[in-house]
Design a protein around this motif. Structure first.
Motif, PDB file in Angstrom:
ATOM      1  N   UNK A  77       0.867  -1.080  -0.087  1.00 54.90           N
ATOM      2  CA  UNK A  77       0.048   0.001  -0.020  1.00 54.90           C
ATOM      3  C   UNK A  77       0.983   1.251  -0.278  1.00 54.90           C
ATOM      4  N   UNK A  78       2.199   1.105   0.479  1.00 56.59           N
ATOM      5  CA  UNK A  78       2.932   2.263   0.490  1.00 56.59           C
ATOM      6  C   UNK A  78       4.175   1.754   1.116  1.00 56.59           C
ATOM      7  N   UNK A  79       5.339   2.779   0.867  1.00 59.55           N
ATOM      8  CA  UNK A  79       6.817   2.512   1.417  1.00 59.55           C
ATOM      9  C   UNK A  79       6.788   3.542   2.308  1.00 59.55           C
ATOM     10  N   UNK A  80       7.409   3.095   3.792  1.00 61.15           N
ATOM     11  CA  UNK A  80       7.581   4.186   4.894  1.00 61.15           C
ATOM     12  C   UNK A  80       9.151   3.999   5.154  1.00 61.15           C
ATOM     13  N   UNK A  81       9.684   5.300   5.233  1.00 59.33           N
ATOM     14  CA  UNK A  81      11.462   5.149   5.629  1.00 59.33           C
ATOM     15  C   UNK A  81      11.728   6.218   6.528  1.00 59.33           C
ATOM     16  N   UNK A 101      11.711   2.763  -5.118  1.00 59.40           N
ATOM     17  CA  UNK A 101      10.674   1.759  -4.942  1.00 59.40           C
ATOM     18  C   UNK A 101       9.315   2.551  -5.379  1.00 59.40           C
ATOM     19  N   UNK A 102       9.091   3.489  -4.758  1.00 59.59           N
ATOM     20  CA  UNK A 102       7.815   4.306  -4.948  1.00 59.59           C
ATOM     21  C   UNK A 102       7.707   4.861  -6.547  1.00 59.59           C
ATOM     22  N   UNK A 107       3.814   4.059  -5.821  1.00 55.93           N
ATOM     23  CA  UNK A 107       3.557   3.880  -4.295  1.00 55.93           C
ATOM     24  C   UNK A 107       3.665   5.255  -3.699  1.00 55.93           C
ATOM     25  N   UNK A 108       2.637   5.363  -2.860  1.00 49.45           N
ATOM     26  CA  UNK A 108       2.933   6.267  -2.071  1.00 49.45           C
ATOM     27  C   UNK A 108       4.240   6.352  -0.856  1.00 49.45           C
ATOM     28  N   UNK A 109       4.732   7.464  -0.930  1.00 52.59           N
ATOM     29  CA  UNK A 109       5.785   7.366  -0.087  1.00 52.59           C
ATOM     30  C   UNK A 109       5.607   8.060   1.353  1.00 52.59           C
ATOM     31  N   UNK A 110       5.980   7.485   2.375  1.00 47.78           N
ATOM     32  CA  UNK A 110       5.616   8.167   3.813  1.00 47.78           C
ATOM     33  C   UNK A 110       6.822   8.533   4.548  1.00 47.78           C
ATOM     34  N   UNK A 111       7.304   9.631   4.697  1.00 44.68           N
ATOM     35  CA  UNK A 111       8.522   9.954   5.314  1.00 44.68           C
ATOM     36  C   UNK A 111       8.418   9.964   6.802  1.00 44.68           C
ATOM     37  N   UNK A 323      -0.699   6.650   7.063  1.00 47.69           N
ATOM     38  CA  UNK A 323      -1.416   6.457   5.859  1.00 47.69           C
ATOM     39  C   UNK A 323      -3.202   6.328   6.141  1.00 47.69           C
ATOM     40  N   UNK A 324      -3.358   5.745   7.299  1.00 52.31           N
ATOM     41  CA  UNK A 324      -4.777   5.626   7.886  1.00 52.31           C
ATOM     42  C   UNK A 324      -5.461   7.053   7.883  1.00 52.31           C
ATOM     43  N   UNK A 325      -4.779   7.983   8.043  1.00 50.17           N
ATOM     44  CA  UNK A 325      -5.051   9.525   8.188  1.00 50.17           C
ATOM     45  C   UNK A 325      -4.914  10.073   6.677  1.00 50.17           C
ATOM     46  N   UNK A 326      -4.332   9.615   5.729  1.00 47.17           N
ATOM     47  CA  UNK A 326      -4.271   9.987   4.333  1.00 47.17           C
ATOM     48  C   UNK A 326      -3.151  10.869   4.178  1.00 47.17           C
ATOM     49  N   UNK A 327      -2.384  10.805   4.983  1.00 43.92           N
ATOM     50  CA  UNK A 327      -0.845  11.340   4.828  1.00 43.92           C
ATOM     51  C   UNK A 327       0.159  10.603   3.994  1.00 43.92           C
ATOM     52  N   UNK A 328       0.589  11.365   2.969  1.00 47.85           N
ATOM     53  CA  UNK A 328       1.948  10.726   2.249  1.00 47.85           C
ATOM     54  C   UNK A 328       2.775  11.966   2.003  1.00 47.85           C
ATOM     55  N   UNK A 329       3.960  11.655   1.281  1.00 45.75           N
ATOM     56  CA  UNK A 329       4.897  12.569   1.210  1.00 45.75           C
ATOM     57  C   UNK A 329       5.473  12.822  -0.087  1.00 45.75           C
ATOM     58  N   UNK A 330       5.951  14.007  -0.773  1.00 37.84           N
ATOM     59  CA  UNK A 330       6.357  14.071  -1.978  1.00 37.84           C
ATOM     60  C   UNK A 330       7.781  13.507  -2.206  1.00 37.84           C
TER      61      UNK A 330
END
Ligand code: KG4
Ligand code: ZN
Length: 355
Positions: A77-81, A101-102, A107-111, A323-330
């Motif tokens: 669903x996303x990659x978080x780093x 990878x994103x 895929x959405x990136x989550x920083x 992600x559950x709150x709809x946050x992702x990052x550029x």
């Protein structure tokens, strides 16, 4: 519908880690490669060596995690780093890998802020509700925070000099116990007399929630010098470790007691104290915190050992929360060596304050 899976990546210090965690709290894979052997000859983490090791190992760990879980990248669903705080070279390795990878797999990136990873672990392991009081004690940080929500942290105190894990490591180094020092000091302390050396309890009796450990570390050094060559006799070593650990635990408990007062004023129904970070692996410290919490009608939540120190499970989980709150990052999100959880926090007095 299958629960979303997030790949978490952690490279902020000397652990290279990847993990796959589902939104319903299942850890599908969590391979981790420590770098102790690489840094041990230097008595601490060497940033360039750490970054190079992350480069060499991270893709293999991600591959191993995907294989173990039987997943392909399109199942994510996303990659978080981890994007900070930490050693900038290592952070860049993890973040660039995640961005690639994103980009390739759309895929959405989550920083993720590494400290947020530690802060939210208790929600993965124990389903703790907001708000709670967090004592974050690791090699790089020693902070008391109120965790009000995802992304909402109120820092009550931080260290004005060393982090507690750092003090454990420095004491171990002066006693010739190797790196990392925490586990070695704890092991020896079990055989020692915690009352043999009257080490100072920094800031004892002073109001507020800040910490200081450099005076305690200096007192241990002076005791070692006074003992001379006898300092390395087994009983002396054990007594030095036990006395140091006891002073550290006292200081931690006293500052945390002050923080409980502040927490209770703001959140009268708050009933949970969470301890996180590598030093949370210390049984004596956890015991002290448990007694403190019980005496205040609170419960102590400490993550299981593998989730106390740095790991990618906590990063994947923080990704799930975001992600559950709809946050992702550029994809141009930068790595940040410094990244305070509470940017508005009152600074600690003195120099060398850790953000
Ligand atoms: O959270 P962590 O793995 O990395 C950082 O983000 O710093 O924490 C590592 C720190 C090291 O300083 C290590 O000596 C300390 O946690 N530590 C301990 C124990 N196990 C690890 N300190 C005291 N007692 C322990 N059992
Ligand atoms: Zn950490």
């Amino acid at each position: 519908m299958a629960e979303p899976v997030i790949l978490g990546i952690e490279t902020s210090c000397d652990e290279t880690a990847a993990a796959l965690v589902t939104a319903d709290r299942r850890i599908l894979a969590a391979p981790i490669a420590a770098q102790l052997d690489l840094h041990a000859p230097y008595g601490g983490v060497v940033p360039e060596i750490a970054a190079r090791a992350h480069v060499e190992r991270l893709d293999l760990l991600i591959e191993a995690a995907m294989r173990q879980a039987g997943l392909g990248f399109r199942d994510l669903a996303a990659v978080a780093a981890t994007a900070g705080p930490g050693l900038i070279g290592g952070l860049m390795v993890g973040l660039v890998t995640a961005k690639t990878l994103c980009l390739v797999h759309r895929l959405p990136l989550i920083a993720i802020n590494h400290l947020e990873g530690h802060a939210l672990t208790a929600r993965l392991t124990d389903d703790v509700n907001f708000p709670y009081l967090l004592l974050l004690v690791s090699g790089g940080h020693c902070q008391l925070l109120i965790v009000e929500d995802v992304g909402r942290y109120r820092r009550l105190g931080t260290t004005i000099d060393d982090a507690l894990g750092e003090a454990f490591d420095k004491v171990a180094k002066m006693l010739g116990l190797g790196y990392p020092g925490g586990p070695a000091v704890e092991r020896l302390a079990r055989e020692g007399d915690p009352a043999r050396f009257a080490f100072p309890r920094p800031l004892l009796g002073q109001p507020g929630c800040h910490f200081s450990f450099s005076g305690l570390k200096t007192a241990v050094r002076q005791a070692v010098l006074r003992l001379g060559p006898a300092a390395i006799e087994p009983q002396n070593l054990a007594d030095l470790c036990a006395s140091f650990q006891e002073a550290a635990a006292d200081s931690l408990a006293e500052r945390t007691a002050n923080a409980i007062d502040v927490f209770r004023e703001r959140h009268p129904l708050g009933d949970t104290l969470v301890v996180a970070g590598g030093v949370a692996a210390n049984a004596r410290i956890c015991e002290r915190l448990e007694n403190l919490a019980a005496g205040q009608g609170m419960r102590l939540v400490a993550p299981p050992l593998p989730l106390c120190g740095d790991n990618a499970v906590m990063i994947a989980w923080a990704g799930q929360e975001r992600l559950a709150l709809g946050h992702d990052d550029p994809l141009d999100t930068p790595a940040r060596a410094r990244w305070p959880l509470d940017p508005g926090a009152e600074p600690a007095i003195g120099a060398g304050v850790k953000a």
